[in-house]
Design an enzyme around this catalytic site. Sequence first.
Site, PDB file in Angstrom:
ATOM      1  N   LEU A  39      36.446  33.079  48.357  1.00 39.07           N
ATOM      2  CA  LEU A  39      37.902  32.532  47.695  1.00 39.07           C
ATOM      3  C   LEU A  39      37.541  31.145  47.182  1.00 39.07           C
ATOM      4  O   LEU A  39      37.033  30.433  47.912  1.00 39.07           O
ATOM      5  CB  LEU A  39      39.007  32.436  48.329  1.00 39.07           C
ATOM      6  CG  LEU A  39      40.398  31.722  47.712  1.00 39.07           C
ATOM      7  CD1 LEU A  39      40.781  32.706  46.741  1.00 39.07           C
ATOM      8  CD2 LEU A  39      41.380  31.504  48.720  1.00 39.07           C
ATOM      9  N   ASP A  40      37.369  31.062  46.003  1.00 35.80           N
ATOM     10  CA  ASP A  40      37.110  29.435  45.281  1.00 35.80           C
ATOM     11  C   ASP A  40      35.920  28.913  45.812  1.00 35.80           C
ATOM     12  O   ASP A  40      35.566  27.829  45.514  1.00 35.80           O
ATOM     13  CB  ASP A  40      38.153  28.456  45.930  1.00 35.80           C
ATOM     14  CG  ASP A  40      39.643  28.677  45.212  1.00 35.80           C
ATOM     15  OD1 ASP A  40      39.950  29.519  44.336  1.00 35.80           O
ATOM     16  OD2 ASP A  40      40.310  27.854  45.492  1.00 35.80           O
TER      17      ASP A  40
END
Lengths: 287, 287, 287, 287
Positions: B230-231
Amino acid sequence: MPHEPQTAILLIDCPDKKGLVATIANFLYTYNANILHADQHQDHDKQLFLMRIEWDLDGFTLDEGAFRAAFAPIATQNGMNWRLEYSSTKTRVAIFCSKMDHCVADLLYRHRAGALRCDIALVASNHPDCKPLADFYGIPFHQFAVTPENKPQVEQQQIDLCRANAVTLIVLARYMQILSPAFVQAYPSQIINVHHSFLPAFIGAKPYQRAFDRGVKLIGATSHYVTQDLDEGPIIEQDVMRVSHRDSLERMVERGKDLEKRVLARAVEWHTEHKILLYNRKTVIFD
Amino acid sequence: MPHEPQTAILLIDCPDKKGLVATIANFLYTYNANILHADQHQDHDKQLFLMRIEWDLDGFTLDEGAFRAAFAPIATQNGMNWRLEYSSTKTRVAIFCSKMDHCVADLLYRHRAGALRCDIALVASNHPDCKPLADFYGIPFHQFAVTPENKPQVEQQQIDLCRANAVTLIVLARYMQILSPAFVQAYPSQIINVHHSFLPAFIGAKPYQRAFDRGVKLIGATSHYVTQDLDEGPIIEQDVMRVSHRDSLERMVERGKDLEKRVLARAVEWHTEHKILLYNRKTVIFD
Amino acid sequence: MPHEPQTAILLIDCPDKKGLVATIANFLYTYNANILHADQHQDHDKQLFLMRIEWDLDGFTLDEGAFRAAFAPIATQNGMNWRLEYSSTKTRVAIFCSKMDHCVADLLYRHRAGALRCDIALVASNHPDCKPLADFYGIPFHQFAVTPENKPQVEQQQIDLCRANAVTLIVLARYMQILSPAFVQAYPSQIINVHHSFLPAFIGAKPYQRAFDRGVKLIGATSHYVTQDLDEGPIIEQDVMRVSHRDSLERMVERGKDLEKRVLARAVEWHTEHKILLYNRKTVIFD
Amino acid sequence: MPHEPQTAILLIDCPDKKGLVATIANFLYTYNANILHADQHQDHDKQLFLMRIEWDLDGFTLDEGAFRAAFAPIATQNGMNWRLEYSSTKTRVAIFCSKMDHCVADLLYRHRAGALRCDIALVASNHPDCKPLADFYGIPFHQFAVTPENKPQVEQQQIDLCRANAVTLIVLARYMQILSPAFVQAYPSQIINVHHSFLPAFIGAKPYQRAFDRGVKLIGATSHYVTQDLDEGPIIEQDVMRVSHRDSLERMVERGKDLEKRVLARAVEWHTEHKILLYNRKTVIFD
């Protein structure tokens, strides 16, 4: 450059309430102050009032002692933290550095060019590399051989040296030693550091290498006050520069040095002009 | 705007060795290509050769099938990863959003104004808020009620919808749902996200509030490909804006939205013009 | 967003002298003002004092009429130019545009999103192109067929329309007509324009083409108040963007539109929040 | 820093036609070149092909003479303007300055720090002010007393000095003398200058004062090649910085110096790395 007036600067933070501006402005007017700059800010969340006010001393009827005596009751009554500074009393700066000289060279140049209104009292380093620069600019250079064993003693010598030179600001110009809590406590809110910064952050070793591997499009630098939390002190200034895959790791590091110079010089400029108000973990820059 | 030529774009990454440019240029010249843009890059650390080459199809003697057949042996011989794109085959984009509409509004406007050379096939959301915008720009809007329980089924419906619409790029325009690994795997390197970025990073909840409390002087935004981390996917574009104590938290958030719009639009622009070469965990932007 | 207080804003410029801050702060304190923001500035060359002060109306004991009556003698005595504004009295904006809709679309979006604290009373154009946008955002659209012959009459109709709608700010959002001196005089310091800007300047026709031919590395945009001197009015905001030889002329124009949107929106934001103090040929932005 | 390879750089501009990349790449491959960087650009308006190609000399089978002999027919056949450069043959730089030393100090520092890959042969000035800096960095300093009367003779002496020192680039580091057309002709496309730049431009005397009076929000600087048209030569680099009413005229000038240093250093860096291709009145920077 035109003649600059002798000025006094008053920095205040206190709980917000009605009438504070009037109280302070009246006080100054009573003693015939010609206000040159007045900036205030409210932190609405924390219900705080923050102010920087600078006035021309020409015609002002209070000397420092008289000011302190006269203003103290007002400060007490309003729960103020306050500082009084005089433009004639220049901040005395010690520059700490190691081998890399880009920040030192930049600060010494700006100082001599008149862009930094402070006295540079000394350069201290754990390496000899910056001595020629210090010599060229006529600033005393002190070398300290730091080892893990003698670090406490060396730090004490450095503190003594700074005290002997009436130093009021220590600038870590890429000084590659971590200051002990004891050292930091000896100069609270009077030590400024600079470090590279990335989006996202790359915490730990070899940040440039990792930023390069990740293909960042911006590199940055941050100057901040040193507190017990390493690199977590209140931010003073930040800047970034665009990089691309065309920039080698070496070029990225080179560009990063330019950023470091710039954000550190800006921090020293604002600090020595008493434009920074520090509260909680943040700064207000009354630029 | 002048008539734009029909072009083909070849994106290559492979182990670096002598003669690669000559090999590729000769191949294209043999079939009468008029090269419009050729950009190459070497990753010296990883000994990789990366190239983007675009040529006018006018006079080029190979159609797509013939190109693939003729080029395949060269690619195999040199260990190439390669993609062939045609400017006439526009990327088909699905925009995913939630309640906030600043990125959606910006993308739809740019698309209609001709600044994004893609087809926007649909807008999908877990909220009805962006429907009027989609309607105004004549883009089909699909609402999905997502709950923790039905998320796998909804994701499958979304994938089905995208497939039915021949979508080749999913743009998360402040879509406030985390895509499952299965979804990400269904569109590898074809999902672009945007998030705020700060120096230093504020990981976790309420980043703007914490950046505000820390007195940051810059706020930023990053667009990136979505991977399982994530990210943490490869960065496409980043930008920052200066803020000060004079900016309220609300204003900082407002300024942040402007940054998000800009770095997301830039990422979509580059992706749909086939200017991004993705390798390892990073991007090369042949802008 | 939190509840915003009802505030009053006082903007003053006058010859500088001692005691002005005290005088104004005392006046406000007498009537129980809770000051939220106070910014002042001295133009040392011109010996001018400039101030913006904003206070919460909650508990303030003067209504508008009473304020004007009570403050007038102070203003007269100190030779003040002054304006009193209330946050509850929103600026009423007319947007003038032609065919290009990027600035109109941006302003209407920001307004609806709550980022511009004003009323948009109408959109006026010499072309029908922006009507659908105005309709979507529910803003009345007025089309005027302007010819060299009927221009004076059309301008009078436009002035009448603005007056009938209590317009207090006209925003030229890429309006491709030059306003007559009579029109400008009807809305002094109440017309904002935006134009591209280059380093160096390319005055005359086809500036983008000429900047492109010259290989500029930055393109810019400037928003400013309209005065009798075309494009020479007081500057409100400026911004630039980096371009390179890789950007086509079309892309440069596209990037330029992004800049125009941004500097125009910023100007409207500051004007409608009464943060701009205009004197001589320049602005002070109390941001 | 890692060992840097010895490289050759070929810069070409010629009428665009099919097969140019193949022709050049084949030529290099024939002689066993390992291409490190290849950048090309088409000026579609002018139907020009522009290329920079850099290869490792390790294993390359042509020495300079052999290269020139072998490449000449290809160049002639394709109407090429071309330059061949070797990374081992460093550009020899003469820095011309007057009293202000910010650019000189910056260039000398960067050179010594290894960030500029050139030889600095000499510093020439019409004033003695920069001598200590030149001495510190060990660069010969030459002072010339220029008067309106002796200017032609002094220029001839300067040209002779530069020739005697094999100078191939003259950097005007805030040199406050206008070079005669004869001087400019003696070093065509080999003289780089820097000047401040504003949006809008303030042509004529006292530009900072006038920009200040106009309340500009950005100040800028431009580095460019010197041609017969003063300050109108091809632009190499530009940058800007934000200023506000809080910045005094003196501070604006100070900030401007920072910009001048930066854009001039960038220009010298690119020129000495042979990354600039100059054609018509513009530059292409193959960064």
